[in-house]
Enzyme design. Structure first.
Site, PDB file in Angstrom:
ATOM      1  N   MET A  29      17.367  14.683  39.236  1.00 46.76           N
ATOM      2  CA  MET A  29      18.776  14.151  39.461  1.00 46.76           C
ATOM      3  C   MET A  29      18.860  12.745  40.441  1.00 46.76           C
ATOM      4  SD  MET A  29      21.273  17.488  39.661  1.00 46.76           S
ATOM      5  CE  MET A  29      20.971  17.598  41.390  1.00 46.76           C
ATOM      6  N   LEU A  32      15.006   9.606  43.990  1.00 44.50           N
ATOM      7  CA  LEU A  32      13.598  10.117  44.293  1.00 44.50           C
ATOM      8  C   LEU A  32      12.884   9.778  45.545  1.00 44.50           C
ATOM      9  CD1 LEU A  32      12.519   8.687  40.455  1.00 44.50           C
ATOM     10  CD2 LEU A  32      13.867  10.868  41.226  1.00 44.50           C
ATOM     11  N   HIS A  33      12.276  10.812  45.640  1.00 36.98           N
ATOM     12  CA  HIS A  33      11.300  10.759  46.909  1.00 36.98           C
ATOM     13  C   HIS A  33       9.882  11.239  46.913  1.00 36.98           C
ATOM     14  CE1 HIS A  33      11.896  14.945  47.071  1.00 36.98           C
ATOM     15  NE2 HIS A  33      13.183  15.033  47.192  1.00 36.98           N
ATOM     16  N   HIS A  36       9.258  14.152  44.539  1.00 36.42           N
ATOM     17  CA  HIS A  36       9.371  13.802  42.901  1.00 36.42           C
ATOM     18  C   HIS A  36       8.221  13.041  42.511  1.00 36.42           C
ATOM     19  CE1 HIS A  36      14.004  13.905  44.174  1.00 36.42           C
ATOM     20  NE2 HIS A  36      13.868  14.531  43.022  1.00 36.42           N
ATOM     21  N   GLY A 153       9.460  21.270  40.860  1.00 33.42           N
ATOM     22  CA  GLY A 153       8.778  21.606  42.324  1.00 33.42           C
ATOM     23  C   GLY A 153       8.967  22.937  42.760  1.00 33.42           C
ATOM     24  N   LYS A 155      10.028  23.719  45.633  1.00 25.65           N
ATOM     25  CA  LYS A 155      11.119  23.688  46.456  1.00 25.65           C
ATOM     26  C   LYS A 155      12.143  24.480  45.923  1.00 25.65           C
ATOM     27  CE  LYS A 155      13.773  21.746  49.880  1.00 25.65           C
ATOM     28  NZ  LYS A 155      15.059  21.456  48.865  1.00 25.65           N
ATOM     29  N   ASP A 156      12.435  24.385  44.747  1.00 24.58           N
ATOM     30  CA  ASP A 156      13.653  25.246  44.153  1.00 24.58           C
ATOM     31  C   ASP A 156      13.016  26.321  43.430  1.00 24.58           C
ATOM     32  OD1 ASP A 156      15.739  23.468  44.781  1.00 24.58           O
ATOM     33  OD2 ASP A 156      14.746  21.966  43.544  1.00 24.58           O
ATOM     34  N   SER A 192      16.612  15.447  48.467  1.00 21.97           N
ATOM     35  CA  SER A 192      17.397  14.400  48.390  1.00 21.97           C
ATOM     36  C   SER A 192      18.566  14.651  49.356  1.00 21.97           C
ATOM     37  CB  SER A 192      17.971  14.188  46.872  1.00 21.97           C
ATOM     38  OG  SER A 192      16.791  14.211  46.141  1.00 21.97           O
ATOM     39  N   ARG A 193      18.975  15.857  49.584  1.00 18.06           N
ATOM     40  CA  ARG A 193      20.073  16.188  50.389  1.00 18.06           C
ATOM     41  C   ARG A 193      19.991  16.064  52.041  1.00 18.06           C
ATOM     42  NH1 ARG A 193      21.245  20.138  46.066  1.00 18.06           N
ATOM     43  NH2 ARG A 193      23.305  19.421  45.423  1.00 18.06           N
TER      44      ARG A 193
HETATM   45  O1  PAF Z   1      16.134  20.445  40.347  1.00 14.34           O
HETATM   46  C1  PAF Z   1      16.711  19.294  40.032  1.00 14.34           C
HETATM   47  O2  PAF Z   1      16.853  18.164  40.412  1.00 14.34           O
HETATM   48  C2  PAF Z   1      17.747  19.873  38.976  1.00 14.34           C
HETATM   49  O3  PAF Z   1      18.336  21.073  39.099  1.00 14.34           O
HETATM   50  C3  PAF Z   1      17.103  19.442  37.378  1.00 14.34           C
HETATM   51  C4  PAF Z   1      16.193  20.604  37.174  1.00 14.34           C
HETATM   52  C5  PAF Z   1      16.925  18.387  37.377  1.00 14.34           C
HETATM   53  C6  PAF Z   1      18.321  19.867  36.442  1.00 14.34           C
HETATM   54  O4  PAF Z   1      19.589  19.073  36.705  1.00 14.34           O
END
Ligand code: PAF
Length: 286
Positions: A29, A32-33, A36, A153, A155-156, A192-193
């Site tokens: 999204m 970028l850091h 990413h 990642g 992370k999620d 990013s947050r």
């Molecule tokens: O992890 C993210 O940044 C978003 O959820 C993704 C996978 C790009 C989908 O919008």
């Protein structure tokens, strides 16, 4: 190359496929850091060509979330991608991805809905509909780019499990490559947050990684009762933290664990002021 339309991406992909080149996709999204960047570096190493998508996906934000203020830094993102050897940055508009339909009502869009078992926990509990939006956009990106490999990642981690499940259940011909969490020296997981945090809040944010590292260390000393492990978190929390969840789940199936083992992943979400942060650790991580 920076492209904004699906047609332009498709043209490029067609040429590469004709030449027999492998394609890697890094969906993002933007903002970028280094986290990413680690995904991008992996894709550039592994694949002949790399596409990075930069799209703040409106349908994965719930009402009242940070869609409008989510950082948008396309110029810097593009520079980072170029320097890292990315071949195409795909930055579509919401209209390019969804037409006008979703703006009128979600009733006008075909969604990919992940199974309830994977969604009714962790972030899915408070972010209702979030993973429908993620699966829908990732499925669309897979159809547009048709990558051989896609990089996500850890992370999620819940997102990663859900995307792997979607790929398996829908027989999508892509190999999902998980990539480790990148942390600041302080332990704070990159996100990013993190940009939303004030200096003071950034200090409070260290509680997340401290809690996880301490739990891992307790586990390696032989404590396996997840209730007892969870108790240890409170020493790191104060009035600046609002704990949303601390859960011990199987890393692959997201089943709850009463007794921790090497495949247990510990997930945490904490709100600090208005900023919601998440982190996780696999108990057998080095
Ligand atoms: O992890 C993210 O940044 C978003 O959820 C993704 C996978 C790009 C989908 O919008």
């Amino acid at each position: 190359m920076l492209v904004h339309t699906i047609e332009e991406v498709r043209e490029q992909i067609k040429k590469w496929k004709k030449e027999g080149l492998t394609v890697g996709l890094v969906p993002t999204m933007g903002a970028l850091h280094a986290g990413h960047k680690s995904l991008i570096v992996k894709s550039v190493e592994k694949c002949d060509r790399t596409v990075v998508s930069v799209f703040v996906n409106p349908i994965q934000f719930c009402p009242g979330e940070d869609l409008d203020k989510y950082p948008r830094t396309l110029e810097e993102d593009y520079k980072l991608c170029e320097a890292a050897g990315v071949d195409v940055v795909f930055a579509p508009s919401p209209k390019e991805m969804y037409g006008e339909g979703h703006i009128l009502s979600n009733d006008f869009l075909t969604y990919v809905i992940p199974p309830y078992f994977y969604v009714n926990k962790l972030c899915g509990k408070s972010r209702v509909g979030h993973f429908d939006g993620v699966c829908t956009v990732v499925n669309k990106l897979f159809n547009i780019v048709q990558p051989d490999y896609a990089f996500f990642g850890q992370k999620d981690a819940q997102q990663l499990v859900i995307i792997r499940k979607m790929v398996k259940d829908l027989n999508i011909p892509v190999e999902v490559v998980p990539c480790p969490i990148v942390r600041e020296e302080s332990g704070l997981a990159l996100s990013s947050r993190n940009k939303y945090l004030s200096g003071e809040e950034k200090e409070y944010a260290l509680a997340l990684s401290k809690i996880l590292f301490n739990i891992k260390s307790c586990y390696s000393r032989g404590i396996v009762d997840t209730g007892a492990l969870a108790e240890t978190a409170y020493a790191y929390l104060n009035e600046h933290h609002s704990l949303e969840y601390l859960e011990f789940l199987d890393a692959d199936t997201l089943e709850e664990k009463q007794t921790a083992d090497d495949n247990t992943r510990v997930f945490i979400a904490v709100k600090i002021g208005t900023v919601r942060l998440i982190d996780n650790i696999l108990l057998s991580d080095k």
